[in-house]
Design a protein around this motif. Structure first.
Motif, short mmCIF file in Angstrom:
data_model
loop_
_atom_site.label_atom_id
_atom_site.label_comp_id
_atom_site.label_asym_id
_atom_site.label_seq_id
_atom_site.Cartn_x
_atom_site.Cartn_y
_atom_site.Cartn_z
N ARG A 88 0.77 -1.13 0.09
CA ARG A 88 -0.03 0.12 0.01
C ARG A 88 1.00 1.19 -0.15
N THR A 89 2.08 1.25 0.67
CA THR A 89 2.75 2.40 0.86
C THR A 89 3.94 2.46 0.33
N ASN A 90 4.69 1.43 -0.26
CA ASN A 90 5.90 1.47 -1.08
C ASN A 90 6.95 1.63 0.02
N VAL A 91 6.62 1.34 1.15
CA VAL A 91 7.83 1.46 2.47
C VAL A 91 8.07 0.16 3.00
N ASN A 92 9.21 -0.08 3.15
CA ASN A 92 9.98 -1.32 3.78
C ASN A 92 10.35 -0.98 5.09
N LEU A 93 9.97 -1.66 6.33
CA LEU A 93 10.08 -1.41 7.55
C LEU A 93 11.31 -2.34 7.91
N ASP A 94 12.39 -1.68 8.20
CA ASP A 94 13.61 -2.62 8.93
C ASP A 94 13.60 -2.66 10.31
N MET A 95 12.99 -3.90 11.00
CA MET A 95 12.71 -3.95 12.30
C MET A 95 14.09 -4.06 13.11
N THR A 96 14.12 -3.61 14.20
CA THR A 96 14.97 -3.89 15.49
C THR A 96 14.16 -4.44 16.46
N ILE A 97 14.27 -5.81 16.75
CA ILE A 97 13.40 -6.54 17.45
C ILE A 97 13.90 -6.79 18.88
N VAL A 98 13.09 -6.19 19.92
CA VAL A 98 13.44 -6.43 21.34
C VAL A 98 12.32 -7.05 22.03
N PRO A 99 12.57 -8.01 22.94
CA PRO A 99 11.51 -8.80 23.76
C PRO A 99 11.00 -7.60 24.71
N MET A 100 9.40 -7.71 24.70
CA MET A 100 8.85 -6.87 25.50
C MET A 100 9.38 -6.57 26.77
N SER A 101 9.77 -7.56 27.82
CA SER A 101 10.23 -7.53 28.92
C SER A 101 11.58 -6.83 28.97
N ASP A 102 12.20 -6.36 27.96
CA ASP A 102 13.57 -5.82 27.96
C ASP A 102 13.38 -4.60 27.18
N TYR A 103 12.17 -4.05 26.83
CA TYR A 103 12.09 -3.10 25.85
C TYR A 103 12.52 -1.63 26.34
N GLY A 104 11.87 -1.23 27.51
CA GLY A 104 12.32 -0.09 28.15
C GLY A 104 13.94 0.27 28.22
N GLN A 105 14.35 -0.71 28.89
CA GLN A 105 15.84 -0.59 29.08
C GLN A 105 16.53 -0.69 27.59
N LYS A 106 16.34 -1.47 26.83
CA LYS A 106 16.81 -1.38 25.41
C LYS A 106 16.54 0.01 24.63
N ARG A 107 15.32 0.20 24.87
CA ARG A 107 15.09 1.67 24.09
C ARG A 107 15.94 2.61 24.73
N SER A 108 16.21 2.68 26.06
CA SER A 108 17.01 3.99 26.64
C SER A 108 18.43 3.68 26.16
N LEU A 109 18.74 2.38 25.91
CA LEU A 109 20.31 2.25 25.60
C LEU A 109 20.42 2.75 24.21
N LEU A 110 19.63 2.45 23.45
CA LEU A 110 19.76 2.72 21.99
C LEU A 110 19.62 4.32 21.73
N ILE A 111 18.78 4.87 22.47
CA ILE A 111 18.51 6.27 22.34
C ILE A 111 19.78 6.94 22.77
N SER A 112 20.16 6.69 24.17
CA SER A 112 21.31 7.28 24.70
C SER A 112 22.63 7.31 23.83
N SER A 113 22.76 6.09 23.29
CA SER A 113 24.13 5.83 22.44
C SER A 113 23.92 6.29 20.82
N GLY A 114 22.44 7.02 20.63
CA GLY A 114 22.46 7.59 19.27
C GLY A 114 22.27 6.48 18.31
N ASP A 115 22.06 5.04 18.73
CA ASP A 115 21.75 4.15 17.66
C ASP A 115 20.16 3.75 17.53
N ALA A 116 19.40 4.56 18.19
CA ALA A 116 18.05 4.19 18.00
C ALA A 116 17.49 4.35 16.55
#
Length: 543
Positions: A88-116
């Protein structure tokens, strides 16, 4: 005279240039979107994209996205959801998969490191605050003019008062929340209506009426403690507090409550409304109407008591009441009980309800603004998360494959598809097998869309709440700067921890309600007034 006229013309021209410059500068500092913002032209972006358009990129491109992986419907690359998004959109989503149980912590690490990745979903309002000062997330309010569906819903659904609480000290907000057409109450109490009928009792509409019902239940069943709660009692405190004119439990938040008459903030847990609330629940415990274990037992214990007939009232939401009924069918037999979700009782503050039109949403990495397809990415986000078409797609899937729609617009899952018990005979799950109605994409929307997956019982509850309750609007925002926020957090953390403990002590009788003033003095000694003064100083400086 001619020279004077020329001087006059020169003066007018000079003043016009100054005025134009000032206007331009003023426009450049707008915080709610400006198409003159520095956004590179995108070859993939649609021309004249507007409300009602189906977004389709003019050329294929890829967007990196973070993904919270739920254990009940784990990520599958070949889901129909992703196939249709590409189609429908011509967009590919390149996913970084994180388990829900670790999501908050992993999200913070990725953002803080500039790798999100560019798109960061499953972000609840407030969770973006730690990243604002670092510049690693995008001040999205600068760019909402590129998102026509989002802007239309904000205006049409009167969302702005709720967005005010998201703005930081720079006047901008950094999270795109899910938007609901109406305030959506979910949590309340489930009650055994067969016991009400047996005792000739009406459904309670106030907390005082609920106390009377519990007393009658106790008289008829002396071996039963009629009210035994779950979620450490924090859910019940959360929705009860509003009708006592305060905040508590899950809704405690900053513990600051706005006094409209005085135009200032007060510390909610030190008010008379809070005292009245804990006194009410203390009385229920004293009379043997509220189980003391409500504050400590795990959810399974509380649910077991209810479904086994050892209690008659229990906290619930739209999903858990379905679980209760299923278990009770197995234990008590389908014809031997009846349960219903109570319209949240009214209290001293009236028939009111708290709540928001916002829910979890997405952040965007600040790196996205340097992507050559930034404008197209904004259009894609706007279509998938905020257009009527995109929201229905994310929730229900593909018409004719996962659901059908009749001439009246009623949606029905196809014969082989099930979701939350809507089609128990279906062998395929809408989320686990197709990817739809998952927490990374499907939230927000019209009330009709929200209700479309509710049972008739839940729709009845929602309508009753809407018809009988006045919505309490959110308090004005307090826009701390970085240093002020740090100071506020240092002051509030021990205060709120103490409030949580003392609240349970009051309710359980371990702390004498007659010594309320001693409790307030303890709060003062812990810095309550400094916390309140800081909040009011910052709030007043915003005027």
């Amino acid at each position: 005279m001619e020279k004077g006229f020329k001087k006059f013309l020169f003066l007018i021209s000079f003043l016009s240039i100054i005025a134009f410059t000032l206007v331009a500068c003023d426009n450049s500092e707008k915080t709610d979107g400006d198409k003159k913002a520095d956004v590179p032209e995108s070859k993939a972006a649609m021309d004249n994209y507007s409300v009602g358009d189906t977004f389709k990129a003019k050329e294929e491109f890829t967007i990196p996205m973070l993904y919270s992986d739920h254990p009940n419907y784990p990520y599958k690359k070949d889901w129909l959801l992703f196939e249709e998004i590409k189609k429908r959109t011509n967009v590919n989503l390149d996913m970084t998969i994180v388990p829900m149980s670790d999501y908050g912590q992993k999200r913070s690490l990725l953002i803080s490191s500039g790798d999100a990745p560019y798109i960061i979903p499953k972000t609840y309002p407030g969770e973006e605050v730690p990243f604002v000062s670092s510049g690693t997330i995008l001040p999205i309010s600068d760019y909402v003019d590129f998102m026509p569906n989002y802007k239309e819903k904000v205006e049409k659904w009167e969302i702005e008062p709720f967005l005010e609480g998201l703005r930081q000290d720079d006047g901008k907000y950094y999270v795109l929340p899910g938007l609901h057409e109406d305030v959506w109450p979910d949590y309340s109490l489930a009650i055994r209506t067969d016991i009400l009928d047996e005792l000739g009792l009406e459904m309670p509409t106030t907390w005082d009426e609920l106390e009377t019902v519990l007393e009658k239940m106790k008289e008829a069943y002396p071996d039963v403690t009629p009210f035994s709660d779950r979620w450490e009692f924090k859910s019940t405190l959360g929705f009860a507090a509003t009708s006592f004119g305060t905040t508590a439990g899950w809704g405690l938040g900053s513990a600051l409550n706005y006094d409209k008459d005085k135009d200032e903030f007060v510390f909610g847990p030190a008010t008379e409304g809070y005292k009245e609330m804990v006194s009410y629940f203390r009385e229920l415990v004293e009379k043997g109407l509220l189980d003391k274990e409500s504050m400590t037992q795990d959810d399974d214990q509380a649910q077991k008591k209810f479904v086994n007939g050892e209690s008659f009232v229990l906290g619930t939401n739209s999903q858990t009441i379905v679980d209760y009924r299923k278990d009770m069918n197995d234990i008590l037999g389908e014809d031997n009980f009846a349960i219903k979700k109570i319209v949240v009782p009214g209290g001293p503050a009236g028939q009111v309800m708290g709540g928001s039109k916002l829910e979890n949403g997405i952040m965007l990495s600040s790196k996205v603004k340097d992507d050559p397809n930034f404008e197209a990415i904004l259009q894609f986000v706007d279509w998938l998360w905020y257009s009527d078409e995109g929201q229905e797609f994310a929730k229900w899937g593909v018409e004719g494959v996962t659901y059908t729609k009749d001439e009246n617009g009623k949606r029905t899952l196809t014969d082989d598809v099930n979701y939350v018990g809507l089609n128990p005979d279906g062998t395929k799950a809408l989320n686990a097998d197709f990817g739809f109605s998952g927490g990374n994409f499907a939230y927000g929307g019209t009330t009709d869309l929200l209700h479309s997956m509710f049972s008739e019982e839940e729709i009845e509850f929602q309508n009753a709440m809407a018809e009988t309750k006045e919505v309490v609007l959110p308090d004005p925002p307090i826009r701390y700067d970085e240093m002020e926020l740090e100071q506020s957090t240092l002051l509030s953390t021990p205060l709120k921890d103490f409030v949580d403990t003392a609240t349970y002590e009051f309710i359980l009788g371990d702390r004498d309600i007659a010594k309320w003033d001693d409790y307030v003095n303890e709060l003062k000694n812990m810095g309550m007034q400094d916390y309140v003064d800081l909040a009011n100083e910052v709030y007043k400086s915003q005027d």
